[in-house]
Design an enzyme around this catalytic site. Structure first.
Site, PDB file in Angstrom:
ATOM      1  N   LEU A  92       0.829  -1.211   0.000  1.00 47.27           N
ATOM      2  CA  LEU A  92       0.000   0.000   0.000  1.00 47.27           C
ATOM      3  C   LEU A  92       0.867   1.265   0.000  1.00 47.27           C
ATOM      4  O   LEU A  92       0.481   2.296  -0.555  1.00 47.27           O
ATOM      5  CB  LEU A  92      -0.905  -0.032   1.235  1.00 47.27           C
ATOM      6  CG  LEU A  92      -2.247   0.688   1.188  1.00 47.27           C
ATOM      7  CD1 LEU A  92      -3.063   0.330  -0.042  1.00 47.27           C
ATOM      8  CD2 LEU A  92      -3.047   0.398   2.453  1.00 47.27           C
TER       9      LEU A  92
ATOM     10  N   LEU B 205     -13.353  -5.352  -7.304  1.00 41.51           N
ATOM     11  CA  LEU B 205     -13.733  -6.379  -8.286  1.00 41.51           C
ATOM     12  C   LEU B 205     -12.514  -7.039  -8.915  1.00 41.51           C
ATOM     13  O   LEU B 205     -12.653  -7.770  -9.897  1.00 41.51           O
ATOM     14  CB  LEU B 205     -14.598  -5.755  -9.393  1.00 41.51           C
ATOM     15  CG  LEU B 205     -16.005  -5.343  -9.005  1.00 41.51           C
ATOM     16  CD1 LEU B 205     -16.053  -3.868  -8.635  1.00 41.51           C
ATOM     17  CD2 LEU B 205     -16.988  -5.606 -10.131  1.00 41.51           C
TER      18      LEU B 205
ATOM     19  N   SER C 226      -9.858  -9.538  -9.790  1.00 44.19           N
ATOM     20  CA  SER C 226      -9.466 -10.951  -9.712  1.00 44.19           C
ATOM     21  C   SER C 226      -9.637 -11.569 -11.086  1.00 44.19           C
ATOM     22  O   SER C 226     -10.632 -11.280 -11.763  1.00 44.19           O
ATOM     23  CB  SER C 226     -10.370 -11.736  -8.747  1.00 44.19           C
ATOM     24  OG  SER C 226     -10.069 -13.121  -8.815  1.00 44.19           O
TER      25      SER C 226
ATOM     26  N   TYR D  71      -9.256 -20.021  -6.983  1.00 47.96           N
ATOM     27  CA  TYR D  71     -10.289 -18.977  -7.072  1.00 47.96           C
ATOM     28  C   TYR D  71     -11.260 -19.088  -5.900  1.00 47.96           C
ATOM     29  O   TYR D  71     -11.513 -18.120  -5.178  1.00 47.96           O
ATOM     30  CB  TYR D  71     -11.019 -19.128  -8.402  1.00 47.96           C
ATOM     31  CG  TYR D  71     -12.071 -18.087  -8.694  1.00 47.96           C
ATOM     32  CD1 TYR D  71     -11.725 -16.744  -8.870  1.00 47.96           C
ATOM     33  CD2 TYR D  71     -13.413 -18.442  -8.826  1.00 47.96           C
ATOM     34  CE1 TYR D  71     -12.683 -15.787  -9.168  1.00 47.96           C
ATOM     35  CE2 TYR D  71     -14.380 -17.491  -9.128  1.00 47.96           C
ATOM     36  CZ  TYR D  71     -14.011 -16.169  -9.301  1.00 47.96           C
ATOM     37  OH  TYR D  71     -14.969 -15.219  -9.599  1.00 47.96           O
TER      38      TYR D  71
ATOM     39  N   LYS E 110     -11.552 -16.399  -2.752  1.00 49.88           N
ATOM     40  CA  LYS E 110     -12.777 -15.634  -2.475  1.00 49.88           C
ATOM     41  C   LYS E 110     -13.311 -15.944  -1.076  1.00 49.88           C
ATOM     42  O   LYS E 110     -13.837 -15.055  -0.402  1.00 49.88           O
ATOM     43  CB  LYS E 110     -13.835 -15.946  -3.533  1.00 49.88           C
ATOM     44  CG  LYS E 110     -13.500 -15.400  -4.926  1.00 49.88           C
ATOM     45  CD  LYS E 110     -13.586 -13.880  -4.988  1.00 49.88           C
ATOM     46  CE  LYS E 110     -13.389 -13.383  -6.420  1.00 49.88           C
ATOM     47  NZ  LYS E 110     -13.486 -11.919  -6.520  1.00 49.88           N
TER      48      LYS E 110
ATOM     49  N   THR F  31     -22.438 -14.036 -14.738  1.00 50.49           N
ATOM     50  CA  THR F  31     -22.904 -12.819 -15.405  1.00 50.49           C
ATOM     51  C   THR F  31     -22.323 -12.776 -16.814  1.00 50.49           C
ATOM     52  O   THR F  31     -21.179 -13.202 -17.027  1.00 50.49           O
ATOM     53  CB  THR F  31     -22.450 -11.596 -14.586  1.00 50.49           C
ATOM     54  OG1 THR F  31     -23.096 -11.649 -13.312  1.00 50.49           O
ATOM     55  CG2 THR F  31     -22.804 -10.294 -15.279  1.00 50.49           C
TER      56      THR F  31
HETATM   57  P1  NAD Z   1     -12.410  -9.675 -15.523  1.00 50.01           P
HETATM   58  O1  NAD Z   1     -11.220 -10.572 -15.601  1.00 50.01           O
HETATM   59  O2  NAD Z   1     -12.969  -9.137 -16.783  1.00 50.01           O
HETATM   60  O3  NAD Z   1     -12.105  -8.439 -14.574  1.00 50.01           O
HETATM   61  C1  NAD Z   1     -11.232  -8.509 -13.474  1.00 50.01           C
HETATM   62  C2  NAD Z   1     -10.362  -7.259 -13.499  1.00 50.01           C
HETATM   63  O4  NAD Z   1      -9.483  -7.297 -12.371  1.00 50.01           O
HETATM   64  C3  NAD Z   1      -9.487  -7.186 -14.744  1.00 50.01           C
HETATM   65  O5  NAD Z   1      -9.601  -5.925 -15.355  1.00 50.01           O
HETATM   66  C4  NAD Z   1      -8.083  -7.430 -14.207  1.00 50.01           C
HETATM   67  O6  NAD Z   1      -7.086  -6.818 -14.989  1.00 50.01           O
HETATM   68  C5  NAD Z   1      -8.199  -6.872 -12.800  1.00 50.01           C
HETATM   69  N1  NAD Z   1      -7.188  -7.416 -11.883  1.00 50.01           N
HETATM   70  C6  NAD Z   1      -6.918  -8.722 -11.620  1.00 50.01           C
HETATM   71  N2  NAD Z   1      -5.902  -8.812 -10.753  1.00 50.01           N
HETATM   72  C7  NAD Z   1      -5.531  -7.549 -10.436  1.00 50.01           C
HETATM   73  C8  NAD Z   1      -4.545  -6.994  -9.583  1.00 50.01           C
HETATM   74  N3  NAD Z   1      -3.706  -7.776  -8.874  1.00 50.01           N
HETATM   75  N4  NAD Z   1      -4.456  -5.647  -9.475  1.00 50.01           N
HETATM   76  C9  NAD Z   1      -5.281  -4.840 -10.181  1.00 50.01           C
HETATM   77  N5  NAD Z   1      -6.236  -5.316 -11.028  1.00 50.01           N
HETATM   78  C10 NAD Z   1      -6.356  -6.653 -11.148  1.00 50.01           C
HETATM   79  O7  NAD Z   1     -13.534 -10.475 -14.709  1.00 50.01           O
HETATM   80  P2  NAD Z   1     -15.052 -10.082 -14.422  1.00 50.01           P
HETATM   81  O8  NAD Z   1     -15.902 -11.141 -14.968  1.00 50.01           O
HETATM   82  O9  NAD Z   1     -15.296  -8.682 -14.790  1.00 50.01           O
HETATM   83  O10 NAD Z   1     -15.097 -10.231 -12.834  1.00 50.01           O
HETATM   84  C11 NAD Z   1     -14.984  -9.102 -11.987  1.00 50.01           C
HETATM   85  C12 NAD Z   1     -15.123  -9.528 -10.538  1.00 50.01           C
HETATM   86  O11 NAD Z   1     -16.410 -10.085 -10.304  1.00 50.01           O
HETATM   87  C13 NAD Z   1     -14.095 -10.593 -10.121  1.00 50.01           C
HETATM   88  O12 NAD Z   1     -13.667 -10.319  -8.810  1.00 50.01           O
HETATM   89  C14 NAD Z   1     -14.894 -11.863 -10.147  1.00 50.01           C
HETATM   90  O13 NAD Z   1     -14.393 -12.809  -9.242  1.00 50.01           O
HETATM   91  C15 NAD Z   1     -16.276 -11.384  -9.759  1.00 50.01           C
HETATM   92  N6  NAD Z   1     -17.315 -12.265 -10.306  1.00 50.01           N
HETATM   93  C16 NAD Z   1     -17.608 -12.235 -11.640  1.00 50.01           C
HETATM   94  C17 NAD Z   1     -18.578 -13.094 -12.132  1.00 50.01           C
HETATM   95  C18 NAD Z   1     -18.949 -13.108 -13.590  1.00 50.01           C
HETATM   96  O14 NAD Z   1     -19.755 -13.955 -13.985  1.00 50.01           O
HETATM   97  N7  NAD Z   1     -18.457 -12.215 -14.425  1.00 50.01           N
HETATM   98  C19 NAD Z   1     -19.235 -14.000 -11.276  1.00 50.01           C
HETATM   99  C20 NAD Z   1     -18.874 -14.003  -9.938  1.00 50.01           C
HETATM  100  C21 NAD Z   1     -17.926 -13.124  -9.453  1.00 50.01           C
END
Ligand code: NAD
Ligand code: UDP
Length: 325
Positions: free
Chosen positions: A66, A80, A82, A152, A156, A182
């Protein structure tokens, strides 16, 4: 939901879901700082927002200490970040664990120091291969702690525990959203997930790759609905966890047929080996979100798929024909 320029930090804001969150917040009048390492996201996802004076993009890996972070504004923190697709987190197992653990701790610290509200984007994956159906928030889950999905799921689960620990020990104002599958515009065609794979395959005339028997189920929520649910939870005083998803459950095979029909493709369906520890069924019980947030999904599957197919058709991508898993 209208704001007089209140600040929100969206971590993971250049991803699929995060970019829609940023866009919606700006539309409501919030100022948004989007923080992202771009490891699975893309600057293209937020390029349309760069002209907005309320928007700022900071490229940063949130697992960095940080003390090395640039100065960020003091508003709410929506976390968000991950890797989220099984293909991504299998490719990035350590990064996935680190962002769930260290990234979440840093994000909680930031919110806690500013006395700001923190929202964690958790997942239905905390339920694993569920023994209870549909899944309500009181179900503790059935996760293999050492399988290929564990990086994963356990990240979480740890992130949820840490979020609640900050709440209990430090009084941090937190909310945990358990997001179910989603889909929508801006998913990456190569991210290996069900909807982008099938839509890309159908549009390019490649075979739709159904994994295993195709009888496993998912409940798919259109992105606009998920964003509304997340923001409703954030603006509430609930701690959660709260399921955010669409309870319309269908089999993977059925979804392949729907997408074939909606695209009018001649693509055949081909069966590929199923993934290890693949949850056999998944459906949210959204009673809590309905009653406590007054939220429920509004966009039905066909309408959501039509919008998604139209987006993928405009952003033509190469065929995904190889086994995605
Ligand atoms: P995604 O991979 O499109 O977006 C995740 C974003 O996090 C990316 O832009 C990535 O570059 C960024 N990221 C990852 N590690 C990072 C780090 N160390 N520092 C900074 N940025 C970082 O995925 P998504 O589908 O948009 O999912 C977004 C969030 O929602 C995630 O946490 C995911 O677990 C959660 N989620 C998504 C869904 C879904 O169906 N899309 C379902 C359940 C949970
Ligand atoms: N799946 C499939 N074909 C594909 C991609 C995924 O049959 O091309 C299946 C996958 O095995 C799983 C379901 O679709 O049963 C949902 O997979 P996804 O990767 O979208 O997300 P998950 O819900 O598993 O995290």
């Amino acid at each position: 939901m209208v704001s007089e320029g209140e600040h929100v930090v969206v971590i993971g804001g250049a991803g699929f879901l995060g970019s829609h969150v940023c866009e919606r917040l700006l539309r409501y009048g919030y100022r948004v700082t989007c923080v992202d390492s771009l490891i699975t996201g893309s600057a293209d996802n937020v390029s349309q927002l760069r002209h907005d004076r309320g928007f700022r993009f900071v490229e940063l890996d949130v697992t960095r200490p940080l003390s090395e972070w640039p100065e960020l504004p003091g508003g709410s923190v929506l976390h968000l970040a991950s890797p989220a697709s099984p293909k991504d987190y299998r490719r990035l197992p350590v990064e996935t664990l680190r962002v769930g653990a260290i990234g979440t701790e840093n994000a909680l610290e930031l919110a806690s120091r500013h006395g700001a509200r923190f929202l964690l984007a958790s997942t239905s994956e905390v339920y694993g291969d569920p023994a209870e159906h549909p899944q309500s928030e009181s179900y503790w889950g059935n996760v293999n702690p050492v399988g290929p999905r564990s990086v994963y799921d356990e990240a979480k689960r740890y992130a949820e525990a840490l979020t609640l620990a900050y709440h209990r020990e430090r009084g941090t104002d937190v909310a945990v959203a358990r997001i179910f599958n989603t889909y929508g515009p801006r998913m990456r065609s190569g991210d290996g997930r069900l909807v982008p794979n099938f839509v890309t395959q159908a549009l390019s005339g490649a075979a739709l790759t159904v994994a295993g028997t195709g009888t496993q189920t998912r409940s798919l929520c259109y992105v606009d609905d998920t964003v509304s649910g997340l923001l409703a939870l954030w603006r509430s005083d609930l701690t959660g966890p709260v399921n955010i998803g669409n309870p319309h459950e269908l089999s993977v095979r059925h979804l392949a047929e729907e997408i074939r029909a909606l695209t009018g493709t001649d693509s055949p369906i081909t069966f590929i080996p199923g993934a290890v520890d693949d949850p056999r069924r998944r459906c949210p019980d959204i009673t809590l979100a309905r009653t406590a947030l007054g939220w429920e999904p509004e966009i039905d599957l066909r309408e959501g798929l039509r919008r998604t197919i139209a987006w993928f058709a405009r952003h033509t991508v190469p065929a995904v024909s190889a086994a995605p898993l």
